[in-house]
Motif scaffolding. Sequence first.
Motif, PDB file in Angstrom:
ATOM      1  N   VAL A  11      12.844  -8.192 -97.087  1.00 46.27           N
ATOM      2  CA  VAL A  11      13.476  -8.466 -95.692  1.00 46.27           C
ATOM      3  C   VAL A  11      13.059  -9.823 -95.427  1.00 46.27           C
ATOM      4  O   VAL A  11      14.027 -10.548 -94.622  1.00 46.27           O
ATOM      5  CB  VAL A  11      12.665  -7.514 -94.802  1.00 46.27           C
ATOM      6  CG1 VAL A  11      13.184  -7.749 -93.317  1.00 46.27           C
ATOM      7  CG2 VAL A  11      13.213  -6.035 -95.079  1.00 46.27           C
ATOM      8  N   ARG A  12      11.906 -10.347 -95.515  1.00 46.14           N
ATOM      9  CA  ARG A  12      11.412 -11.754 -95.038  1.00 46.14           C
ATOM     10  C   ARG A  12      12.453 -12.837 -96.003  1.00 46.14           C
ATOM     11  O   ARG A  12      12.824 -13.790 -95.423  1.00 46.14           O
ATOM     12  CB  ARG A  12       9.820 -12.019 -95.633  1.00 46.14           C
ATOM     13  CG  ARG A  12       9.643 -13.553 -95.217  1.00 46.14           C
ATOM     14  CD  ARG A  12       8.199 -13.553 -95.546  1.00 46.14           C
ATOM     15  NE  ARG A  12       7.280 -12.770 -94.855  1.00 46.14           N
ATOM     16  CZ  ARG A  12       6.466 -11.728 -95.190  1.00 46.14           C
ATOM     17  NH1 ARG A  12       6.450 -11.585 -96.697  1.00 46.14           N
ATOM     18  NH2 ARG A  12       5.779 -11.196 -94.685  1.00 46.14           N
ATOM     19  N   ALA A  36       9.477 -13.958 -89.596  1.00 43.65           N
ATOM     20  CA  ALA A  36       9.501 -13.671 -88.205  1.00 43.65           C
ATOM     21  C   ALA A  36       8.527 -14.417 -87.401  1.00 43.65           C
ATOM     22  O   ALA A  36       7.473 -13.830 -87.064  1.00 43.65           O
ATOM     23  CB  ALA A  36       9.353 -12.237 -88.047  1.00 43.65           C
ATOM     24  N   SER A  48      11.811  -2.185 -87.156  1.00 35.83           N
ATOM     25  CA  SER A  48      12.173  -1.061 -88.262  1.00 35.83           C
ATOM     26  C   SER A  48      11.814   0.186 -87.319  1.00 35.83           C
ATOM     27  O   SER A  48      10.817   0.171 -86.695  1.00 35.83           O
ATOM     28  CB  SER A  48      11.769  -1.035 -89.409  1.00 35.83           C
ATOM     29  OG  SER A  48      11.892  -2.337 -89.958  1.00 35.83           O
ATOM     30  N   TYR A  97       9.427  -7.497 -88.067  1.00 34.57           N
ATOM     31  CA  TYR A  97      10.463  -6.877 -88.410  1.00 34.57           C
ATOM     32  C   TYR A  97      10.849  -5.529 -87.848  1.00 34.57           C
ATOM     33  O   TYR A  97      10.190  -4.439 -88.269  1.00 34.57           O
ATOM     34  CB  TYR A  97      10.848  -7.004 -89.792  1.00 34.57           C
ATOM     35  CG  TYR A  97      10.711  -8.204 -90.603  1.00 34.57           C
ATOM     36  CD1 TYR A  97      11.524  -9.262 -90.452  1.00 34.57           C
ATOM     37  CD2 TYR A  97       9.737  -8.330 -91.415  1.00 34.57           C
ATOM     38  CE1 TYR A  97      11.341 -10.415 -91.043  1.00 34.57           C
ATOM     39  CE2 TYR A  97       9.279  -9.508 -91.906  1.00 34.57           C
ATOM     40  CZ  TYR A  97      10.053 -10.609 -91.663  1.00 34.57           C
ATOM     41  OH  TYR A  97       9.905 -11.836 -92.166  1.00 34.57           O
TER      42      TYR A  97
END
Length: 400
Positions: A24-25, A31, A358, A356
């Motif tokens: 994801v990063r 982030a 989620s 993130y």
Amino acid sequence: MAEAMIREPLAASHDLKSTIVASVRGLLGEAKAPIALHEPDFAGQEWNYVKDCIDTGWVSSVGSYVDRFERQISDFTGCGHAIATSNGTSALHICLLLAGVVAGDEVLVPTLTFVATTNAIAYAQAAPHFVDSEEVSLGVDAEKLEAHLRVIAHVRDGVCMNRLTGAPIRALVVMHVFGHPADIEGLIELARRWNLVLIEDAAESLGSYYGGRHTGNFGRIAALSFNGNKIVTTGGGGAILTNDPVLGKRAKHLTTTARVAHRWNFEHDEIGYNYRMPNINAALGCAQFERLPTMLQQKRNLAACYEKAFADVKGVRFLREPPGTSSNYWLNAIVLDKRISPCRDDVLGALNESGYGSRPLWTLMHKLPMFRACPRMDLALAEAMEARLINLPSSAKLGA
């Protein structure tokens, strides 16, 4: 031996967390501030249109923006009639009433849905009858539901009856989960065989197509949502969709307190509902609709990037649109293999701690205290997916 067995899942959990967070990063970047699961994107005429409502004083349920917004919805979806409402739940409530659902009826509804879907059934004084989903779309499993109905139901005098409860089963609500169209052809045929009114909960599927046709055009009537977390938002809002002009006219009447048209008198001919969308909210929606094609493309760009990012991650599957459909990818999701599903909450914790936003699936409806006693079929797939699915940041601007 026992100590080694304990260390193995702990190590697997750590590796999985690290791999998913890194994936994801790598896509979204570090982030520096929390990245929301889904947030609105106001980059057009929103301020100008809302200010116009304030300047002119047309802020309530009558005004040019409401009419304009309804035309935009109808034109975009290809549906003959669109009636803007105060929210998606009120839209679905009216859909159920227009489908002929009355107190004591049962309504087939997926347990894998948001609570508003089931609440609307309760508002109509009917009982939700929970059904299972299939793995490709997460929508209602037509084949499994058919087998269930053969065991517990029969059609008598044109009405589907539950042999076990003695109640009529009046309608089937189909929900397009995360924007992925359900197996609508199979469900249409099932509804025909069992004399069920098909209602589409299209709250999440604005911009999604099944066989080239927009969702909301397949059932007798459908509901949309324009909540703050949807692709197009009016702050709070929804809409009723139908291709039946009689139902369209009645939907508008019921949502406008059943007021009989008159220049000055307030006459009402039945119990109605104050469900109309205010003009100031519709103004926001009009500006959002002007940018909808761009936002939909951004959503699909983001989904393609997620799919690529997780293509080589063992034990993780990106949830793709079903074959023959085009999804708006309202929320992107990954599904963990069964063997590593116990790591789900660890992964959610790692993602959110890293900034993130989620979340897991909604708690399944049959597990909520107010619905535990409701009729149900075997719900094995929905229960398995609840333990394995994770939604990832999905705002349109992330795909710009």
